[in-house]
Write a protein that holds these residues in place. Structure first.
Motif, PDB file in Angstrom:
ATOM      1  N   VAL A  10       0.813  -1.214   0.000  1.00 45.12           N
ATOM      2  CA  VAL A  10       0.000   0.000   0.000  1.00 45.12           C
ATOM      3  C   VAL A  10       0.851   1.271   0.000  1.00 45.12           C
ATOM      4  N   PRO A  11       2.001   1.347   0.700  1.00 48.60           N
ATOM      5  CA  PRO A  11       2.802   2.568   0.608  1.00 48.60           C
ATOM      6  C   PRO A  11       3.217   2.914  -0.820  1.00 48.60           C
ATOM      7  N   GLU A  12       3.262   1.900  -1.689  1.00 51.05           N
ATOM      8  CA  GLU A  12       3.565   2.162  -3.093  1.00 51.05           C
ATOM      9  C   GLU A  12       2.560   3.148  -3.683  1.00 51.05           C
ATOM     10  N   LEU A  13       1.336   3.102  -3.216  1.00 48.71           N
ATOM     11  CA  LEU A  13       0.301   4.013  -3.710  1.00 48.71           C
ATOM     12  C   LEU A  13       0.707   5.462  -3.537  1.00 48.71           C
ATOM     13  N   ALA A  14       1.122   5.799  -2.341  1.00 44.69           N
ATOM     14  CA  ALA A  14       1.469   7.188  -2.054  1.00 44.69           C
ATOM     15  C   ALA A  14       2.697   7.629  -2.834  1.00 44.69           C
ATOM     16  N   VAL A  15       3.708   6.788  -2.875  1.00 45.56           N
ATOM     17  CA  VAL A  15       4.942   7.137  -3.584  1.00 45.56           C
ATOM     18  C   VAL A  15       4.668   7.292  -5.074  1.00 45.56           C
ATOM     19  N   SER A  16       3.985   6.321  -5.655  1.00 45.07           N
ATOM     20  CA  SER A  16       3.700   6.374  -7.093  1.00 45.07           C
ATOM     21  C   SER A  16       2.798   7.546  -7.445  1.00 45.07           C
ATOM     22  N   ALA A  17       1.793   7.778  -6.640  1.00 45.70           N
ATOM     23  CA  ALA A  17       0.861   8.872  -6.919  1.00 45.70           C
ATOM     24  C   ALA A  17       1.569  10.212  -6.848  1.00 45.70           C
ATOM     25  N   SER A  18       2.420  10.399  -5.852  1.00 43.61           N
ATOM     26  CA  SER A  18       3.107  11.689  -5.736  1.00 43.61           C
ATOM     27  C   SER A  18       4.106  11.871  -6.871  1.00 43.61           C
ATOM     28  N   PHE A  75      -6.922  -0.611  -7.529  1.00 44.89           N
ATOM     29  CA  PHE A  75      -7.881  -0.220  -8.562  1.00 44.89           C
ATOM     30  C   PHE A  75      -8.696   1.000  -8.140  1.00 44.89           C
ATOM     31  N   VAL A  76      -8.960   1.121  -6.856  1.00 44.02           N
ATOM     32  CA  VAL A  76      -9.676   2.301  -6.355  1.00 44.02           C
ATOM     33  C   VAL A  76      -8.857   3.557  -6.651  1.00 44.02           C
ATOM     34  N   TYR A  77      -7.563   3.509  -6.340  1.00 45.03           N
ATOM     35  CA  TYR A  77      -6.701   4.656  -6.601  1.00 45.03           C
ATOM     36  C   TYR A  77      -6.489   4.876  -8.095  1.00 45.03           C
ATOM     37  N   ARG A  78      -6.366   3.777  -8.846  1.00 43.81           N
ATOM     38  CA  ARG A  78      -6.188   3.898 -10.309  1.00 43.81           C
ATOM     39  C   ARG A  78      -7.325   4.694 -10.936  1.00 43.81           C
ATOM     40  N   ARG A  79      -8.534   4.395 -10.511  1.00 46.63           N
ATOM     41  CA  ARG A  79      -9.693   5.065 -11.115  1.00 46.63           C
ATOM     42  C   ARG A  79      -9.716   6.555 -10.792  1.00 46.63           C
ATOM     43  N   GLN A  80      -9.125   6.920  -9.661  1.00 44.24           N
ATOM     44  CA  GLN A  80      -9.016   8.342  -9.336  1.00 44.24           C
ATOM     45  C   GLN A  80      -7.907   9.011 -10.141  1.00 44.24           C
ATOM     46  N   MET A  81      -6.803   8.311 -10.312  1.00 43.61           N
ATOM     47  CA  MET A  81      -5.674   8.872 -11.054  1.00 43.61           C
ATOM     48  C   MET A  81      -5.920   8.900 -12.558  1.00 43.61           C
ATOM     49  N   PHE A  82      -6.557   7.849 -13.066  1.00 44.64           N
ATOM     50  CA  PHE A  82      -6.747   7.690 -14.507  1.00 44.64           C
ATOM     51  C   PHE A  82      -8.219   7.439 -14.819  1.00 44.64           C
ATOM     52  N   PRO A  83      -9.073   8.447 -14.666  1.00 50.00           N
ATOM     53  CA  PRO A  83     -10.511   8.222 -14.850  1.00 50.00           C
ATOM     54  C   PRO A  83     -10.891   7.798 -16.270  1.00 50.00           C
ATOM     55  N   ASN A  84     -10.069   8.092 -17.248  1.00 55.75           N
ATOM     56  CA  ASN A  84     -10.377   7.742 -18.639  1.00 55.75           C
ATOM     57  C   ASN A  84      -9.501   6.615 -19.168  1.00 55.75           C
ATOM     58  N   SER A  85      -8.950   5.834 -18.282  1.00 61.96           N
ATOM     59  CA  SER A  85      -8.041   4.756 -18.667  1.00 61.96           C
ATOM     60  C   SER A  85      -8.732   3.733 -19.551  1.00 61.96           C
ATOM     61  N   ARG A  86      -7.966   3.197 -20.498  1.00 62.16           N
ATOM     62  CA  ARG A  86      -8.463   2.118 -21.353  1.00 62.16           C
ATOM     63  C   ARG A  86      -7.877   0.771 -20.935  1.00 62.16           C
ATOM     64  N   VAL A  87      -7.145   0.735 -19.832  1.00 60.88           N
ATOM     65  CA  VAL A  87      -6.568  -0.504 -19.326  1.00 60.88           C
ATOM     66  C   VAL A  87      -7.685  -1.364 -18.717  1.00 60.88           C
ATOM     67  N   THR A  88      -7.703  -2.639 -19.066  1.00 62.53           N
ATOM     68  CA  THR A  88      -8.662  -3.573 -18.484  1.00 62.53           C
ATOM     69  C   THR A  88      -8.090  -4.096 -17.176  1.00 62.53           C
ATOM     70  N   GLU A  89      -8.831  -3.913 -16.093  1.00 60.83           N
ATOM     71  CA  GLU A  89      -8.375  -4.333 -14.768  1.00 60.83           C
ATOM     72  C   GLU A  89      -8.921  -5.713 -14.443  1.00 60.83           C
ATOM     73  N   MET A  90      -8.076  -6.566 -13.888  1.00 56.63           N
ATOM     74  CA  MET A  90      -8.479  -7.912 -13.507  1.00 56.63           C
ATOM     75  C   MET A  90      -8.029  -8.150 -12.068  1.00 56.63           C
ATOM     76  N   ASN A  91      -8.987  -8.223 -11.158  1.00 52.52           N
ATOM     77  CA  ASN A  91      -8.700  -8.411  -9.737  1.00 52.52           C
ATOM     78  C   ASN A  91      -8.571  -9.910  -9.457  1.00 52.52           C
ATOM     79  N   MET A  92      -7.314 -10.394  -9.489  1.00 52.54           N
ATOM     80  CA  MET A  92      -7.063 -11.815  -9.295  1.00 52.54           C
ATOM     81  C   MET A  92      -5.593 -12.043  -8.985  1.00 52.54           C
TER      82      MET A  92
END
Length: 138
Positions: free
Chosen positions: A11-19, A75-92
């Motif tokens: 999870v700390p990767e989220l903050a570092v990557s986002a910033s 994926f929650v953070y991805r959708r905030q960062m990239f609201p128009n993303s065309r990447v297909t997300e697979m939660n697995m």
């Protein structure tokens, strides 16, 4: 109640990557960008990619990209960062992938942990941690 062990948490990767992304607007650093530069008009899968910054980078460049990530919070953070993303997300988890063919042109991995799985499903595997490229003619 015991406190959760966060020593292995990503999870700390989220903050570092986002910033980092917000500071310079780049999805990946220059070394990763150079490593991935040959990937054009390809079907790509990023395995355990966290926020999927490499996936987003490749998608913006016109590739058809899927992102496999076990931790749904990314994926929650991805959708905030990239609201128009065309990447297909697979939660697995990648271990659930069962394929005897190579449906992807390329796979992006972040360690050798999923190298065997990646080689089973892609013709070329890019390890963004070791900066290695593995070609696989199955």
């Amino acid at each position: 109640m015991d406190r959760p062990d966060l020593s292995k948490s990503r999870v700390p990767e989220l903050a570092v990557s986002a910033s980092r992304w917000r500071e310079n607007g780049n999805y990946v650093d220059d070394n990763v960008e150079n490593l991935l530069s040959p990937i054009v008009n390809s079907t790509v899968i990023e395995i355990m990619g966290g926020l999927g910054l490499a996936a987003e980078h490749l998608s913006v460049r016109g590739n058809n990209v899927k992102l496999i990530e076990e931790l749904r919070l990314f994926f929650v953070y991805r959708r905030q960062m990239f609201p128009n993303s065309r990447v297909t997300e697979m939660n697995m988890h990648p271990s659930t992938i069962k394929s005897q063919s190579q449906p992807y042109d390329c796979a992006i991995i972040h360690s050798d942990e999923f190298l065997t799985i990646a080689k089973n499903i892609a013709k070329t595997v890019y390890n963004v941690s070791s900066m290695e490229i593995h070609t696989n003619d199955k």
